[in-house]
Enzyme design. Structure first.
Site, PDB file in Angstrom:
ATOM      1  N   SER A  32       0.836  -1.212   0.000  1.00  0.00           N
ATOM      2  CA  SER A  32       0.000   0.000   0.000  1.00  0.00           C
ATOM      3  C   SER A  32       0.862   1.250   0.000  1.00  0.00           C
ATOM      4  O   SER A  32       0.367   2.366   0.169  1.00  0.00           O
ATOM      5  CB  SER A  32      -0.908   0.009   1.231  1.00  0.00           C
ATOM      6  OG  SER A  32      -0.133  -0.169   2.405  1.00  0.00           O
ATOM      7  N   ASN A 119      -1.754  -2.823  13.259  1.00  0.00           N
ATOM      8  CA  ASN A 119      -3.204  -2.579  13.274  1.00  0.00           C
ATOM      9  C   ASN A 119      -3.592  -1.356  14.096  1.00  0.00           C
ATOM     10  O   ASN A 119      -4.423  -0.547  13.675  1.00  0.00           O
ATOM     11  CB  ASN A 119      -3.943  -3.818  13.785  1.00  0.00           C
ATOM     12  CG  ASN A 119      -3.704  -5.017  12.890  1.00  0.00           C
ATOM     13  OD1 ASN A 119      -3.096  -4.882  11.817  1.00  0.00           O
ATOM     14  ND2 ASN A 119      -4.160  -6.184  13.307  1.00  0.00           N
ATOM     15  N   THR A 164     -37.035  29.387  -8.652  1.00  0.00           N
ATOM     16  CA  THR A 164     -37.460  28.044  -8.247  1.00  0.00           C
ATOM     17  C   THR A 164     -37.714  27.304  -9.554  1.00  0.00           C
ATOM     18  O   THR A 164     -38.140  27.927 -10.541  1.00  0.00           O
ATOM     19  CB  THR A 164     -38.750  28.044  -7.400  1.00  0.00           C
ATOM     20  OG1 THR A 164     -39.829  28.474  -8.233  1.00  0.00           O
ATOM     21  CG2 THR A 164     -38.653  28.948  -6.182  1.00  0.00           C
ATOM     22  N   HIS A 165     -37.418  26.023  -9.574  1.00  0.00           N
ATOM     23  CA  HIS A 165     -37.520  25.238 -10.815  1.00  0.00           C
ATOM     24  C   HIS A 165     -36.676  25.865 -11.922  1.00  0.00           C
ATOM     25  O   HIS A 165     -36.969  25.685 -13.108  1.00  0.00           O
ATOM     26  CB  HIS A 165     -38.973  25.119 -11.301  1.00  0.00           C
ATOM     27  CG  HIS A 165     -39.942  24.761 -10.222  1.00  0.00           C
ATOM     28  ND1 HIS A 165     -40.310  23.466  -9.945  1.00  0.00           N
ATOM     29  CD2 HIS A 165     -40.591  25.541  -9.310  1.00  0.00           C
ATOM     30  CE1 HIS A 165     -41.163  23.462  -8.928  1.00  0.00           C
ATOM     31  NE2 HIS A 165     -41.337  24.700  -8.517  1.00  0.00           N
ATOM     32  N   SER A 286     -11.841  27.704 -26.805  1.00  0.00           N
ATOM     33  CA  SER A 286     -12.020  26.495 -27.603  1.00  0.00           C
ATOM     34  C   SER A 286     -10.893  26.400 -28.619  1.00  0.00           C
ATOM     35  O   SER A 286     -10.399  27.421 -29.105  1.00  0.00           O
ATOM     36  CB  SER A 286     -13.370  26.577 -28.319  1.00  0.00           C
ATOM     37  OG  SER A 286     -13.375  25.793 -29.486  1.00  0.00           O
ATOM     38  N   LYS A 292     -15.179  31.508 -28.017  1.00  0.00           N
ATOM     39  CA  LYS A 292     -15.661  30.833 -26.814  1.00  0.00           C
ATOM     40  C   LYS A 292     -14.968  31.258 -25.537  1.00  0.00           C
ATOM     41  O   LYS A 292     -13.770  31.476 -25.487  1.00  0.00           O
ATOM     42  CB  LYS A 292     -15.472  29.320 -26.970  1.00  0.00           C
ATOM     43  CG  LYS A 292     -16.425  28.717 -27.983  1.00  0.00           C
ATOM     44  CD  LYS A 292     -17.833  28.606 -27.451  1.00  0.00           C
ATOM     45  CE  LYS A 292     -17.961  27.322 -26.652  1.00  0.00           C
ATOM     46  NZ  LYS A 292     -19.293  27.219 -26.053  1.00  0.00           N
ATOM     47  N   ASN A 294     -15.461  29.477 -21.858  1.00  0.00           N
ATOM     48  CA  ASN A 294     -16.183  28.422 -21.136  1.00  0.00           C
ATOM     49  C   ASN A 294     -15.781  28.383 -19.667  1.00  0.00           C
ATOM     50  O   ASN A 294     -14.619  28.602 -19.331  1.00  0.00           O
ATOM     51  CB  ASN A 294     -15.869  27.054 -21.755  1.00  0.00           C
ATOM     52  CG  ASN A 294     -16.261  26.984 -23.223  1.00  0.00           C
ATOM     53  OD1 ASN A 294     -17.278  27.552 -23.622  1.00  0.00           O
ATOM     54  ND2 ASN A 294     -15.452  26.318 -24.015  1.00  0.00           N
ATOM     55  N   GLU A 299     -17.108  23.615 -14.317  1.00  0.00           N
ATOM     56  CA  GLU A 299     -17.570  22.312 -14.806  1.00  0.00           C
ATOM     57  C   GLU A 299     -16.815  21.178 -14.115  1.00  0.00           C
ATOM     58  O   GLU A 299     -17.394  20.141 -13.778  1.00  0.00           O
ATOM     59  CB  GLU A 299     -17.423  22.233 -16.328  1.00  0.00           C
ATOM     60  CG  GLU A 299     -18.424  23.158 -17.034  1.00  0.00           C
ATOM     61  CD  GLU A 299     -18.162  23.290 -18.526  1.00  0.00           C
ATOM     62  OE1 GLU A 299     -17.583  22.370 -19.129  1.00  0.00           O
ATOM     63  OE2 GLU A 299     -18.532  24.330 -19.097  1.00  0.00           O
ATOM     64  N   TYR A 326      -9.232  -6.576  12.769  1.00  0.00           N
ATOM     65  CA  TYR A 326      -8.594  -6.104  11.537  1.00  0.00           C
ATOM     66  C   TYR A 326      -8.628  -7.150  10.430  1.00  0.00           C
ATOM     67  O   TYR A 326      -8.381  -8.324  10.660  1.00  0.00           O
ATOM     68  CB  TYR A 326      -7.129  -5.721  11.827  1.00  0.00           C
ATOM     69  CG  TYR A 326      -6.403  -5.231  10.593  1.00  0.00           C
ATOM     70  CD1 TYR A 326      -6.453  -3.895  10.214  1.00  0.00           C
ATOM     71  CD2 TYR A 326      -5.707  -6.118   9.771  1.00  0.00           C
ATOM     72  CE1 TYR A 326      -5.808  -3.451   9.069  1.00  0.00           C
ATOM     73  CE2 TYR A 326      -5.063  -5.690   8.624  1.00  0.00           C
ATOM     74  CZ  TYR A 326      -5.119  -4.346   8.287  1.00  0.00           C
ATOM     75  OH  TYR A 326      -4.488  -3.910   7.149  1.00  0.00           O
ATOM     76  N   GLN A 331      -6.803  -2.043   4.485  1.00  0.00           N
ATOM     77  CA  GLN A 331      -5.687  -1.318   3.872  1.00  0.00           C
ATOM     78  C   GLN A 331      -6.170  -0.396   2.746  1.00  0.00           C
ATOM     79  O   GLN A 331      -5.605   0.671   2.533  1.00  0.00           O
ATOM     80  CB  GLN A 331      -4.673  -2.322   3.329  1.00  0.00           C
ATOM     81  CG  GLN A 331      -3.547  -1.717   2.528  1.00  0.00           C
ATOM     82  CD  GLN A 331      -2.409  -2.706   2.332  1.00  0.00           C
ATOM     83  OE1 GLN A 331      -1.654  -2.967   3.245  1.00  0.00           O
ATOM     84  NE2 GLN A 331      -2.300  -3.269   1.138  1.00  0.00           N
ATOM     85  N   LYS A 334      -7.595   3.767   2.529  1.00  0.00           N
ATOM     86  CA  LYS A 334      -6.858   4.986   2.156  1.00  0.00           C
ATOM     87  C   LYS A 334      -7.077   5.375   0.706  1.00  0.00           C
ATOM     88  O   LYS A 334      -6.993   6.544   0.343  1.00  0.00           O
ATOM     89  CB  LYS A 334      -5.365   4.773   2.385  1.00  0.00           C
ATOM     90  CG  LYS A 334      -4.996   4.634   3.829  1.00  0.00           C
ATOM     91  CD  LYS A 334      -3.646   3.959   3.984  1.00  0.00           C
ATOM     92  CE  LYS A 334      -3.611   2.984   5.124  1.00  0.00           C
ATOM     93  NZ  LYS A 334      -4.484   1.796   4.965  1.00  0.00           N
TER      94      LYS A 334
HETATM   95  N1  ARG Z   1      -0.782  -1.637   5.433  1.00  0.00           N
HETATM   96  C1  ARG Z   1      -1.728  -2.088   6.392  1.00  0.00           C
HETATM   97  C2  ARG Z   1      -2.961  -1.186   6.330  1.00  0.00           C
HETATM   98  O1  ARG Z   1      -2.874  -0.141   5.813  1.00  0.00           O
HETATM   99  C3  ARG Z   1      -1.152  -2.024   7.764  1.00  0.00           C
HETATM  100  C4  ARG Z   1      -1.726  -2.993   8.733  1.00  0.00           C
HETATM  101  C5  ARG Z   1      -1.384  -4.376   8.345  1.00  0.00           C
HETATM  102  N2  ARG Z   1      -1.706  -5.286   9.361  1.00  0.00           N
HETATM  103  C6  ARG Z   1      -1.692  -6.602   9.160  1.00  0.00           C
HETATM  104  N3  ARG Z   1      -1.935  -7.325  10.150  1.00  0.00           N
HETATM  105  N4  ARG Z   1      -1.522  -7.115   7.981  1.00  0.00           N
HETATM  106  O2  ARG Z   1      -4.019  -1.544   6.789  1.00  0.00           O
END
Ligand code: ARG
Length: 466
Positions: A32, A119, A164-165, A286, A292, A294, A299, A326, A331, A334
């Site tokens: 990750s 974790n 409105t509308h 454009s 143009k 824009n 947008e 966990y 993971q 993110k």
């Molecule tokens: N890269 C993992 C995450 O973002 C870290 C935790 C991993 N823990 C494990 N027991 N594999 O969640």
């Protein structure tokens, strides 16, 4: 252990349990780092606090703490200057930092992870990150709010149609409409601030799932990291991502708000509407049509809501059916949360620029202002003041609008006798109730679109946003 340097750089701390190693493709699938490297500052901050607590609790010596601390600072310095190699085999930023630390300070670096699991570590990093993210979002929201307030001060007294509308409805001071966006944004800021309370909890000390047998001082770690409290339940603390889902929701709704505003202003700045002139700096032209101009920034802001909703949906779907405790699925949280915040931050920044440089097209607005019978409701309300039941007044004025439309007239141009004939007791003072400017002058209760109400709102927002 007889390993050469390059092998030990990519060796995972838990490798001894496994008898075969992932090939390169599997290793990169597991990793990750591409996304969580953005969390490095938080990971270092968490480790510094954890190490200090370990030394204060007697789990490592003061000397060991100092070597770990100096090592972490030097790793941080290298990351800051883009000098730290991050082999993908190490999976994530936590392992990269720990491996670099051990490489620098030797075996003592291996004491950093005492009483800790990735974790509780990753949960902590995310909370530290989310706390800053919320603060950044709130200050960008405030910046955009101030831009709307400034516009409401600059040209807020211009009378424009409220819709409105998307049909002309009632006249209003333009400032009133600008401050409607400010209200919407304030709810976003309030929601984020509320979310921050649930983010602001320290998870360190939870271990992998059920805690640790070592005597950690959780209160001290929380204090060192500026958390008012630590989590009550280690299983929950390591598997909870509600705070990220909330943050993604807050970002999604914020981006929906921005898209509604962007849609308004795209429409308002068309030749057909002619209410608003956008600064060229926020427009593009454009490649084919030389004439143009824009509103591409607007947008793209409008488009971003799609991504915001998608990320929220993605994260909720990831969390759905996950067993408590966990799982590696987490993971990928993110991959939704980090870009959700990034997208909002950049949209807010551009939006503030668009608003700060826009101006209302006063001559064009004035030209078209009396089109569309914006004063019809006011005429009905005039009749109400003369004792006519509102339903009846509404009916009468509806008929007058049909007649005026047929004759190409405004309501103010209908002769008094005709009004009397249709509506009974109409006096010459009716003229003070007709025409957009007159209507706006008569707005009565708080919250309406008149000058007194605008002033009140402006005072409120200027004080609040200062
Ligand atoms: N890269 C993992 C995450 O973002 C870290 C935790 C991993 N823990 C494990 N027991 N594999 O969640």
């Amino acid at each position: 252990m007889g390993k050469n340097r390059s092998e030990s750089r990519t060796e995972k701390s838990w490798q001894s349990r496994l008898t075969s190693q992932a090939d390169a493709e599997t290793a990169s699938f597991l990793a990750s780092l591409d996304v969580d490297r953005a969390l490095w500052r938080y990971d270092i901050a968490g480790s510094l606090a954890h190490a200090r607590m370990l030394s204060e609790s007697g789990l490592i010596t003061q000397d060991e703490y100092q070597r770990i601390r100096d090592g972490l600072h030097s790793v941080a310095d290298d990351i800051e200057h883009d000098r730290l190699e991050m082999p993908v085999e190490l999976e994530d930023i936590h392992m990269v930092i720990e491996a670099a630390l051990i490489e620098r300070v030797g075996d003592v670096g291996g004491k950093l992870h005492t009483g800790r699991s990735r974790n509780d570590q990753v949960a902590l990093d995310l909370r530290l990150w989310a706390r800053d993210a919320i603060d950044d979002l709130c200050s960008r929201v405030a910046e955009l709010q101030r831009a709307f307030v400034d516009l409401a001060e600059r040209q807020g007294k211009v009378v424009i149609p409220a819709y409105t509308h998307l049909q002309r409805a009632q006249p209003t001071l333009a400032g009133h409409m600008m401050l409607a966006y400010v209200e919407m944004l304030q709810r976003d800021a309030d929601r984020l601030t509320d979310c921050r309370r649930r983010v602001n909890v320290c998870t360190l000390g939870s271990g992998a799932a059920a805690g640790t047998t070592l005597p950690l001082d959780r209160e001290r770690t929380a204090e060192l990291l500026g958390f008012p409290r630590y989590s009550r339940n280690s299983i929950d603390a390591t598997s909870d991502r509600d705070f990220l889902a909330e943050l993604c929701f807050d970002c999604a709704l914020l981006s929906v708000h921005l898209s509604r505003w962007a849609e308004d202003w795209i429409i308002f700045s068309t030749g057909e509407f002619g209410l608003l002139v956008l600064d060229d700096a926020y427009c593009t032209s454009s490649s084919m049509m030389p004439q143009k101009k824009n509103a591409d920034t607007l947008e793209l802001i409008r488009a971003q809501a799609g991504g915001g909703i998608g990320r929220l949906t993605g994260l909720l779907t990831l969390l759905k059916s996950l067993p408590i405790g966990y799982s590696r699925d987490l993971q990928d949280d993110k991959r939704f949360a980090l870009p959700a915040v990034e997208a909002c931050l950049s949209a807010l920044k551009v939006a503030a620029g668009v608003v700060a440089t826009a101006r209302l097209d006063e001559p064009r607005i004035a030209d078209a202002l009396e089109d569309g019978f914006l004063d019809a409701t006011s005429l009905a309300e005039y009749l109400v003041l003369k004792g006519v039941p509102f339903r009846k007044a509404h009916q009468v004025v509806g008929g007058l609008v049909v007649r005026a439309e047929r004759e190409g007239k405004r309501l103010a141009e209908i002769p008094l006798e005709v009004l009397r004939e249709a509506a009974g007791q109409v006096d010459a003072d009716v003229e003070k109730h007709l025409g957009s400017a007159n209507v706006v002058k008569r707005y009565s209760p708080d919250g309406s679109g008149g000058a007194r109400q605008l002033l009140k709102q402006l005072n409120y927002w200027k004080r609040k946003l200062d």
